[in-house]
Design a protein around this motif. Structure first.
Motif, short mmCIF file in Angstrom:
data_model
loop_
_atom_site.label_atom_id
_atom_site.label_comp_id
_atom_site.label_asym_id
_atom_site.label_seq_id
_atom_site.Cartn_x
_atom_site.Cartn_y
_atom_site.Cartn_z
N VAL A 1 0.83 -1.21 0.00
CA VAL A 1 0.00 0.00 0.00
C VAL A 1 0.86 1.25 0.00
O VAL A 1 0.63 2.19 -0.75
N SER A 2 1.90 1.26 0.87
CA SER A 2 2.73 2.45 0.97
C SER A 2 3.53 2.71 -0.29
O SER A 2 3.86 3.84 -0.60
N SER A 3 3.85 1.65 -1.03
CA SER A 3 4.61 1.84 -2.26
C SER A 3 3.72 2.22 -3.44
O SER A 3 4.16 2.88 -4.37
N CYS A 4 2.45 1.82 -3.38
CA CYS A 4 1.53 2.09 -4.49
C CYS A 4 0.72 3.36 -4.28
O CYS A 4 0.36 4.04 -5.22
N VAL A 5 0.41 3.67 -3.02
CA VAL A 5 -0.42 4.84 -2.70
C VAL A 5 0.32 5.70 -1.68
O VAL A 5 0.52 5.29 -0.55
N SER A 6 0.74 6.87 -2.09
CA SER A 6 1.47 7.75 -1.18
C SER A 6 0.51 8.35 -0.16
O SER A 6 -0.54 8.87 -0.51
N LEU A 7 0.89 8.27 1.13
CA LEU A 7 0.05 8.83 2.18
C LEU A 7 0.26 10.33 2.33
O LEU A 7 -0.55 11.02 2.92
N THR A 8 1.38 10.83 1.86
CA THR A 8 1.65 12.27 1.86
C THR A 8 2.29 12.66 0.54
O THR A 8 2.86 11.83 -0.16
N LYS A 9 2.20 13.95 0.22
CA LYS A 9 2.73 14.43 -1.04
C LYS A 9 4.20 14.86 -0.89
O LYS A 9 4.58 15.40 0.15
N SER A 10 4.97 14.62 -1.93
CA SER A 10 6.35 15.10 -1.95
C SER A 10 6.35 16.60 -2.22
O SER A 10 5.34 17.18 -2.65
N ASP A 11 7.50 17.25 -1.98
CA ASP A 11 7.62 18.68 -2.27
C ASP A 11 7.34 18.96 -3.75
O ASP A 11 6.72 19.98 -4.09
N ARG A 12 7.77 18.06 -4.60
CA ARG A 12 7.54 18.23 -6.04
C ARG A 12 6.05 18.17 -6.35
O ARG A 12 5.53 18.97 -7.15
N GLU A 13 5.34 17.23 -5.72
CA GLU A 13 3.90 17.11 -5.96
C GLU A 13 3.15 18.34 -5.43
O GLU A 13 2.19 18.80 -6.05
N VAL A 14 3.59 18.85 -4.29
CA VAL A 14 2.96 20.06 -3.73
C VAL A 14 3.18 21.25 -4.66
O VAL A 14 2.26 22.02 -4.95
N ALA A 15 4.42 21.39 -5.16
CA ALA A 15 4.72 22.49 -6.08
C ALA A 15 3.88 22.38 -7.35
O ALA A 15 3.38 23.39 -7.86
N LYS A 16 3.71 21.16 -7.84
CA LYS A 16 2.91 20.96 -9.05
C LYS A 16 1.45 21.32 -8.78
O LYS A 16 0.78 21.93 -9.62
N TYR A 17 0.94 20.97 -7.60
CA TYR A 17 -0.45 21.27 -7.25
C TYR A 17 -0.71 22.77 -7.26
O TYR A 17 -1.75 23.24 -7.74
N PHE A 18 0.25 23.55 -6.75
CA PHE A 18 0.05 25.00 -6.63
C PHE A 18 0.56 25.78 -7.83
O PHE A 18 0.47 27.01 -7.84
N ARG A 19 1.06 25.09 -8.83
CA ARG A 19 1.69 25.77 -9.97
C ARG A 19 0.76 26.77 -10.65
O ARG A 19 1.15 27.87 -11.02
N ASP A 20 -0.51 26.39 -10.80
CA ASP A 20 -1.46 27.28 -11.49
C ASP A 20 -2.38 28.00 -10.52
O ASP A 20 -3.38 28.58 -10.93
N GLY B 1 -0.58 13.89 7.11
CA GLY B 1 0.33 15.02 6.98
C GLY B 1 -0.48 16.26 6.70
O GLY B 1 -1.70 16.20 6.50
N TRP B 2 0.18 17.41 6.68
CA TRP B 2 -0.54 18.68 6.48
C TRP B 2 -1.33 18.67 5.19
O TRP B 2 -2.42 19.27 5.10
N ASP B 3 -0.79 17.97 4.16
CA ASP B 3 -1.40 18.02 2.84
C ASP B 3 -2.72 17.26 2.74
O ASP B 3 -3.36 17.29 1.70
N ALA B 4 -3.13 16.60 3.83
CA ALA B 4 -4.48 16.04 3.84
C ALA B 4 -5.52 17.13 3.59
O ALA B 4 -6.61 16.86 3.09
N PHE B 5 -5.15 18.38 3.90
CA PHE B 5 -6.07 19.51 3.76
C PHE B 5 -5.62 20.46 2.64
O PHE B 5 -5.99 21.64 2.65
N ILE B 6 -4.87 19.97 1.70
CA ILE B 6 -4.28 20.83 0.68
C ILE B 6 -5.34 21.58 -0.13
O ILE B 6 -5.14 22.73 -0.53
N ASP B 7 -6.50 20.95 -0.37
CA ASP B 7 -7.54 21.61 -1.16
C ASP B 7 -8.09 22.86 -0.46
O ASP B 7 -8.55 23.79 -1.13
#
Length: 292
Positions: free
Chosen positions: A27-46, A85-91
């Motif tokens: 599960v941990s290898s297939c589904v990330s429980l938290t976002k990486s810095d790169r994923e966070v940056a991509k989320y906020f890019r636009d 992690g904090w990103d559970a509330f990223i939206d």
């Protein structure tokens, strides 16, 4: 025969435990429980705005939280469950109806994310003490939204630091020690050094919190009269992780606080996402009341 039966039971339990460990690895290898810095940056890019990281230290223990302070007239703080992690509330950080009205904050609770990842804090009292300096640094009024295990930690903050907590929104909170499951037989074996080394670190941190949860909640029983912050409790009737009767417990224990208990018969445990609009509405309602 009896000895053979006991041996088979032990072997069966060990097999189940190993199967559980393998499952957590998959599960941990297939589904990330938290976002990486790169994923966070991509989320906020636009996105027109994005949160910044804030760090502070308490006796050598580093705490990290994300803060979006476009508006500075009050703060909504989100506390995640276990694990998370904090990103559970990223939206919520991307919602202009929130960040244009309040400072939005979400914390990596102790042991998660960038808050000393892998160094768990089993004590709810100590977790609250580690988070209290964050509240001091944030603009009032302060509303804390706690999901799952974040719920009792939010409540403990209101018990121990009432001057820094104006309102609570508790989402599927684990509060009643009598309702904690007794069938989690795998938690103690997961602490064995050999088996612990096979379990993903984030799961080990979660295990260290949950294995002591019943005792931690018992220690809070006499402190509930000290909660004076207005509290809203949301609980799903089909919650398979936190017993739905926790809503009744909260209703009975909040004797000195204004309260509203909302029971959602068809809802499950994942209220921050499944009931996003309602969570936001209730948090903002509290904030408006405190500003009047």
């Amino acid at each position: 025969m009896r000895g053979m039966t006991k041996k088979k039971i032990k072997i069966g339990c060990l097999t189940l435990l190993l199967g559980f460990i393998v499952l957590t690895q998959i599960v941990s290898s297939c589904v990330s429980l938290t976002k990486s810095d790169r994923e966070v940056a991509k989320y906020f890019r636009d996105k027109p705005v994005q949160p910044r990281s804030v760090f502070y230290n308490v006796d050598g223990y580093a705490i990290h939280y994300k803060q979006l302070d476009v508006a500075k007239n009050g703060t909504i703080v989100f506390l995640h469950g276990s694990p998370g992690g904090w990103d559970a509330f990223i939206d919520y950080f991307a919602d202009s109806t929130l960040y244009q009205n309040v400072t939005v904050v979400a914390v990596d609770r102790p042991g998660y994310g960038k808050s000393e990842f892998g160094k768990p804090v089993g004590s709810i009292e100590k977790q609250a003490a580690l988070l209290q300096p964050m509240l001091e640094a944030l603009p009032a009024p302060r509303v804390i939204v706690g999901h799952s295990l974040g719920g009792p930690i939010a409540a403990r903050l209101a018990m121990d630091y009432p001057d820094w907590v104006d309102g609570l929104v508790l989402l599927a909170p684990a509060l009643d020690p009598r309702l904690e499951p007794n069938e989690d037989w795998f938690r103690k074996p997961m602490r064995w050094p050999l088996l612990s080394a096979l379990v993903p670190k984030i799961i080990r941190v979660s295990n260290e919190e949950l294995i002591f949860l019943e005792e931690e909640l018992e220690q809070m029983l006499l402190l509930w009269p000290g909660v004076q912050a207005k509290t809203i409790v949301l609980q799903g009737g089909e919650d398979g992780l936190v017993h739905p009767q926790n809503a009744n417990f909260a209703d009975s224990m909040l004797i000195n606080a204004q309260k509203e208990v909302i029971f959602l018969p068809k809802q499950n445990h994942f209220l921050p996402w499944n009931e996003y609009a309602l969570v936001k509405q209730k948090a903002l309602e509290l904030m408006r009341e405190f500003r009047q």
